[in-house]
Design a protein around this motif. Sequence first.
Motif, PDB file in Angstrom:
ATOM      1  N   HIS A  29       0.839  -1.200   0.000  1.00  0.00           N
ATOM      2  CA  HIS A  29       0.000   0.000   0.000  1.00  0.00           C
ATOM      3  C   HIS A  29       0.871   1.245   0.000  1.00  0.00           C
ATOM      4  CE1 HIS A  29      -4.013   1.721   0.348  1.00  0.00           C
ATOM      5  NE2 HIS A  29      -3.469   2.669   1.098  1.00  0.00           N
ATOM      6  N   TYR A  30       0.378   2.268  -0.706  1.00  0.00           N
ATOM      7  CA  TYR A  30       1.138   3.500  -0.889  1.00  0.00           C
ATOM      8  C   TYR A  30       0.257   4.707  -0.568  1.00  0.00           C
ATOM      9  CZ  TYR A  30       3.702   0.180  -3.849  1.00  0.00           C
ATOM     10  OH  TYR A  30       4.374  -0.930  -4.328  1.00  0.00           O
ATOM     11  N   PHE A  31       0.905   5.762  -0.085  1.00  0.00           N
ATOM     12  CA  PHE A  31       0.254   7.061   0.069  1.00  0.00           C
ATOM     13  C   PHE A  31       0.936   8.049  -0.860  1.00  0.00           C
ATOM     14  CE2 PHE A  31      -1.056   6.178   4.750  1.00  0.00           C
ATOM     15  CZ  PHE A  31      -2.184   5.505   4.301  1.00  0.00           C
ATOM     16  N   GLY A  32       0.174   9.001  -1.368  1.00  0.00           N
ATOM     17  CA  GLY A  32       0.753  10.039  -2.210  1.00  0.00           C
ATOM     18  C   GLY A  32       0.844   9.631  -3.667  1.00  0.00           C
ATOM     19  N   ILE A  40       3.770   2.252   2.323  1.00  0.00           N
ATOM     20  CA  ILE A  40       3.419   2.141   3.740  1.00  0.00           C
ATOM     21  C   ILE A  40       3.379   0.693   4.200  1.00  0.00           C
ATOM     22  CG2 ILE A  40       1.678   2.713   5.481  1.00  0.00           C
ATOM     23  CD1 ILE A  40       3.064   5.137   4.239  1.00  0.00           C
ATOM     24  N   LEU A  41       2.863  -0.198   3.347  1.00  0.00           N
ATOM     25  CA  LEU A  41       2.794  -1.626   3.666  1.00  0.00           C
ATOM     26  C   LEU A  41       3.586  -2.407   2.633  1.00  0.00           C
ATOM     27  CD1 LEU A  41      -1.004  -2.058   4.568  1.00  0.00           C
ATOM     28  CD2 LEU A  41       0.915  -1.679   6.134  1.00  0.00           C
ATOM     29  N   PHE A  42       4.336  -3.412   3.104  1.00  0.00           N
ATOM     30  CA  PHE A  42       5.228  -4.187   2.246  1.00  0.00           C
ATOM     31  C   PHE A  42       4.896  -5.673   2.331  1.00  0.00           C
ATOM     32  CE2 PHE A  42       7.349  -0.318   3.469  1.00  0.00           C
ATOM     33  CZ  PHE A  42       8.125   0.069   2.386  1.00  0.00           C
ATOM     34  N   ASP A  43       4.374  -6.233   1.256  1.00  0.00           N
ATOM     35  CA  ASP A  43       4.220  -7.682   1.104  1.00  0.00           C
ATOM     36  C   ASP A  43       3.565  -8.325   2.336  1.00  0.00           C
ATOM     37  OD1 ASP A  43       4.442 -10.091  -0.273  1.00  0.00           O
ATOM     38  OD2 ASP A  43       6.393 -10.551   0.610  1.00  0.00           O
ATOM     39  N   ILE A  44       2.413  -7.796   2.732  1.00  0.00           N
ATOM     40  CA  ILE A  44       1.706  -8.306   3.902  1.00  0.00           C
ATOM     41  C   ILE A  44       0.970  -9.590   3.546  1.00  0.00           C
ATOM     42  CG2 ILE A  44      -0.093  -7.842   5.607  1.00  0.00           C
ATOM     43  CD1 ILE A  44       2.387  -6.128   5.981  1.00  0.00           C
ATOM     44  N   SER A  45       1.298 -10.660   4.254  1.00  0.00           N
ATOM     45  CA  SER A  45       0.648 -11.954   4.034  1.00  0.00           C
ATOM     46  C   SER A  45       0.371 -12.604   5.386  1.00  0.00           C
ATOM     47  CB  SER A  45       1.533 -12.876   3.189  1.00  0.00           C
ATOM     48  OG  SER A  45       1.778 -12.335   1.904  1.00  0.00           O
ATOM     49  N   LEU A  67      -3.413  -1.011   7.825  1.00  0.00           N
ATOM     50  CA  LEU A  67      -3.813  -2.392   7.567  1.00  0.00           C
ATOM     51  C   LEU A  67      -5.240  -2.637   8.052  1.00  0.00           C
ATOM     52  CD1 LEU A  67      -3.222  -5.256   6.639  1.00  0.00           C
ATOM     53  CD2 LEU A  67      -2.111  -5.688   8.846  1.00  0.00           C
ATOM     54  N   LEU A  68      -5.582  -2.112   9.218  1.00  0.00           N
ATOM     55  CA  LEU A  68      -6.919  -2.299   9.762  1.00  0.00           C
ATOM     56  C   LEU A  68      -7.982  -1.695   8.839  1.00  0.00           C
ATOM     57  CD1 LEU A  68      -6.801  -3.779  12.457  1.00  0.00           C
ATOM     58  CD2 LEU A  68      -7.655  -1.723  13.574  1.00  0.00           C
ATOM     59  N   THR A  69      -7.705  -0.511   8.294  1.00  0.00           N
ATOM     60  CA  THR A  69      -8.688   0.124   7.408  1.00  0.00           C
ATOM     61  C   THR A  69      -8.853  -0.652   6.106  1.00  0.00           C
ATOM     62  OG1 THR A  69      -6.994   1.627   6.499  1.00  0.00           O
ATOM     63  CG2 THR A  69      -8.300   2.430   8.359  1.00  0.00           C
ATOM     64  N   LEU A  70      -7.802  -1.299   5.646  1.00  0.00           N
ATOM     65  CA  LEU A  70      -7.926  -2.155   4.463  1.00  0.00           C
ATOM     66  C   LEU A  70      -8.806  -3.369   4.779  1.00  0.00           C
ATOM     67  CD1 LEU A  70      -4.252  -2.116   3.125  1.00  0.00           C
ATOM     68  CD2 LEU A  70      -6.243  -1.126   1.990  1.00  0.00           C
ATOM     69  N   LEU A  71      -8.572  -3.988   5.926  1.00  0.00           N
ATOM     70  CA  LEU A  71      -9.350  -5.163   6.311  1.00  0.00           C
ATOM     71  C   LEU A  71     -10.823  -4.824   6.486  1.00  0.00           C
ATOM     72  CD1 LEU A  71      -6.938  -6.737   8.969  1.00  0.00           C
ATOM     73  CD2 LEU A  71      -7.243  -7.434   6.602  1.00  0.00           C
ATOM     74  N   GLY A  72     -11.107  -3.620   6.945  1.00  0.00           N
ATOM     75  CA  GLY A  72     -12.486  -3.202   7.168  1.00  0.00           C
ATOM     76  C   GLY A  72     -13.170  -2.652   5.935  1.00  0.00           C
ATOM     77  N   ALA A  73     -12.514  -2.748   4.773  1.00  0.00           N
ATOM     78  CA  ALA A  73     -13.071  -2.244   3.504  1.00  0.00           C
ATOM     79  C   ALA A  73     -13.326  -0.744   3.571  1.00  0.00           C
ATOM     80  CB  ALA A  73     -14.352  -2.999   3.139  1.00  0.00           C
ATOM     81  N   LEU A  74     -12.505  -0.055   4.362  1.00  0.00           N
ATOM     82  CA  LEU A  74     -12.606   1.402   4.469  1.00  0.00           C
ATOM     83  C   LEU A  74     -11.604   2.102   3.556  1.00  0.00           C
ATOM     84  CD1 LEU A  74     -12.893   1.667   8.367  1.00  0.00           C
ATOM     85  CD2 LEU A  74     -14.757   1.678   6.684  1.00  0.00           C
ATOM     86  N   ARG A  75     -10.714   1.332   2.961  1.00  0.00           N
ATOM     87  CA  ARG A  75      -9.686   1.869   2.067  1.00  0.00           C
ATOM     88  C   ARG A  75      -9.489   0.863   0.938  1.00  0.00           C
ATOM     89  NH1 ARG A  75      -5.945   5.642   3.749  1.00  0.00           N
ATOM     90  NH2 ARG A  75      -6.226   5.078   5.939  1.00  0.00           N
ATOM     91  N   SER A  76      -9.198   1.342  -0.265  1.00  0.00           N
ATOM     92  CA  SER A  76      -9.076   0.463  -1.426  1.00  0.00           C
ATOM     93  C   SER A  76      -7.763  -0.320  -1.400  1.00  0.00           C
ATOM     94  CB  SER A  76      -9.138   1.282  -2.723  1.00  0.00           C
ATOM     95  OG  SER A  76     -10.387   1.929  -2.847  1.00  0.00           O
ATOM     96  N   VAL A  77      -7.853  -1.593  -1.751  1.00  0.00           N
ATOM     97  CA  VAL A  77      -6.669  -2.435  -1.860  1.00  0.00           C
ATOM     98  C   VAL A  77      -5.985  -2.115  -3.190  1.00  0.00           C
ATOM     99  CG1 VAL A  77      -5.799  -4.798  -1.954  1.00  0.00           C
ATOM    100  CG2 VAL A  77      -7.762  -4.245  -0.493  1.00  0.00           C
ATOM    101  N   GLN A  78      -4.693  -1.765  -3.131  1.00  0.00           N
ATOM    102  CA  GLN A  78      -3.961  -1.340  -4.328  1.00  0.00           C
ATOM    103  C   GLN A  78      -3.209  -2.479  -4.995  1.00  0.00           C
ATOM    104  OE1 GLN A  78      -1.531   1.683  -2.510  1.00  0.00           O
ATOM    105  NE2 GLN A  78      -3.101   3.268  -2.683  1.00  0.00           N
ATOM    106  N   GLU A  79      -2.501  -3.274  -4.219  1.00  0.00           N
ATOM    107  CA  GLU A  79      -1.703  -4.374  -4.770  1.00  0.00           C
ATOM    108  C   GLU A  79      -1.822  -5.600  -3.873  1.00  0.00           C
ATOM    109  OE1 GLU A  79       1.911  -1.672  -6.774  1.00  0.00           O
ATOM    110  OE2 GLU A  79       2.351  -3.187  -5.259  1.00  0.00           O
ATOM    111  N   GLY A  80      -1.781  -6.773  -4.511  1.00  0.00           N
ATOM    112  CA  GLY A  80      -1.892  -8.019  -3.771  1.00  0.00           C
ATOM    113  C   GLY A  80      -3.330  -8.489  -3.695  1.00  0.00           C
ATOM    114  N   SER A  81      -3.546  -9.520  -2.894  1.00  0.00           N
ATOM    115  CA  SER A  81      -4.877 -10.085  -2.713  1.00  0.00           C
ATOM    116  C   SER A  81      -5.284  -9.977  -1.252  1.00  0.00           C
ATOM    117  CB  SER A  81      -4.891 -11.561  -3.136  1.00  0.00           C
ATOM    118  OG  SER A  81      -6.112 -12.175  -2.793  1.00  0.00           O
ATOM    119  N   LEU A  82      -6.520  -9.533  -1.020  1.00  0.00           N
ATOM    120  CA  LEU A  82      -7.044  -9.454   0.344  1.00  0.00           C
ATOM    121  C   LEU A  82      -8.478  -9.963   0.330  1.00  0.00           C
ATOM    122  CD1 LEU A  82      -6.743  -8.686   3.288  1.00  0.00           C
ATOM    123  CD2 LEU A  82      -7.402  -6.346   2.708  1.00  0.00           C
TER     124      LEU A  82
END
Length: 245
Positions: A29-32, A40-45, A67-82
């Motif tokens: 995940h990236y900002f900016g 911000i997040l690197f290869d989270i599995s 990470l929590l906001t991604l899990l809660g569908a409050l932020r868009s997943v940019q790369e990888g699978s969730l």
Amino acid sequence: MLTPLLDQAALASAQNAVEPVVKAEGVNHYFGEGSLRKQILFDISFALQPGEIVLLTGPSGSGKTTLLTLLGALRSVQEGSLRVLGQELRGAQPSTLIRIRRQVGYIFQAHNLLRSLTAAQNVRMALELHNGLSPQEAQQRAEAMLAAVGLGDRVHYYPEQLSGGQKQRVAIARALVSHPKLVLADEPTAALDSKSGREVVTLMEKLAREQGCTILMVTHDNRILDIADRVLHMEDGRLESQGVA
């Protein structure tokens, strides 16, 4: 004589086939944008299994809340699978994200109660996303949940009439009243003294076990590590360890 063995094998296979509540694979995940883009997040599995209580630790700025906001569908997943509750969030339609949010309970460091609403009204808000409940049923559920967190005599109190620990109990009731399959908690004890903080997480653990939901809790509080089935640790946007509590 082969039938019992086959039955046992089928049962073991079915148990192993239970889909995780959360499964992340290679999430970045990236900002900016442009030259200001920062990872911000690197290869989270990792995976969360049904009924688990998992703590997420790490220093401030390590990416836990992102990470929590991604899990809660409050932020868009940019790369990888969730995958959350069986749904892939990367590229998901808005209707899918809304459906996921309805099955997730959120508890934050700041209780985020509306000052103009009573405890029961704050809890009822979590039920407004669910169709088919009459106002009377919603009120009954809210009051029952407040009783379960020890606030049966505070249902008509406003937040300013409650202590910090009581406000967080209302927040727990609001998160659990709809019987979510996943609860995401971001530093729920940070603003509480040690006694109130312990009471709050013990209550969360008890109710979650009763409801059979999965909890992922961000915390800096080492005093509550014993409630967890596992502890995940983050450093600089990376999951460094996934040990057993």
